[in-house]
Design an enzyme around this catalytic site. Structure first.
Site, short mmCIF file in Angstrom:
data_model
loop_
_atom_site.label_atom_id
_atom_site.label_comp_id
_atom_site.label_asym_id
_atom_site.label_seq_id
_atom_site.Cartn_x
_atom_site.Cartn_y
_atom_site.Cartn_z
N MET A 1 32.40 59.39 28.03
CA MET A 1 32.43 60.77 28.37
C MET A 1 31.07 61.42 28.53
SD MET A 1 34.48 60.98 24.91
CE MET A 1 34.73 59.25 25.07
N PRO A 2 29.96 60.72 28.30
CA PRO A 2 28.67 61.37 28.50
C PRO A 2 28.40 61.71 29.96
CG PRO A 2 28.42 59.43 27.13
CD PRO A 2 29.80 59.40 27.70
N LEU A 3 27.69 62.80 30.15
CA LEU A 3 27.16 63.18 31.45
C LEU A 3 25.65 63.18 31.31
CD1 LEU A 3 27.23 64.34 34.33
CD2 LEU A 3 27.47 66.61 33.28
N VAL A 34 30.09 54.22 23.91
CA VAL A 34 30.86 54.87 24.97
C VAL A 34 31.74 53.83 25.65
CG1 VAL A 34 29.09 56.62 25.33
CG2 VAL A 34 29.14 54.62 26.80
N THR A 72 25.01 65.21 27.87
CA THR A 72 26.09 65.95 27.23
C THR A 72 27.13 64.93 26.80
OG1 THR A 72 25.66 67.83 28.69
CG2 THR A 72 27.77 67.80 27.53
#
Length: 126
Positions: A1-3, A34, A72
């Protein structure tokens, strides 16, 4: 889910920029746990007047090659995990691109899981 948002000075090759993204993704897999294929990255180049990284803040001597990485991600990782991530990215960029560790600036922005929508107007992790 990281951006991941990756910012750097204009003039680097597409291969160089791609390698930065690869190193960050590999470090997220190995240290932040992740999910595989969870890769969302925005790589932006800036002109000299649009990219400011203080050259001596905290006694760290930065060059024009500084790369600013803002990620993020879901909240909840330990300090030790975050430190391992910072090191993996700096070491990986140094090993693969010759980028000085001093020129790797990383900022993590932690958010609750319900702050994500990966499409369809749904909160997949809520």
């Amino acid at each position: 889910m990281p951006l991941a948002r990756i910012d750097l000075i204009k003039g680097k090759s597409a291969e160089y920029r791609h390698t930065i993204g690869e190193v960050i993704y590999e470090a997220m897999l190995s240290t932040l746990n992740v999910p595989k294929d969870d890769r969302f990255q925005i790589i932006t180049e800036h002109g000299d007047s649009d990219f400011v990284a203080d050259p001596t803040y905290l006694g760290i001597h930065r060059t024009r090659d500084t790369v600013i990485i803002q990620i993020t991600l879901n909240q909840g990782r330990t300090l030790e995990v975050k430190k391992a991530f910072y090191k993996a990215v700096a070491d990986g960029l140094h090993a693969r691109l010759g980028l000085r560790r001093e020129d790797v600036f990383i900022n993590l922005v932690e958010v609750p899981k319900e702050n994500w929508s990966f499409g369809n107007g749904e909160a997949q992790y809520a």
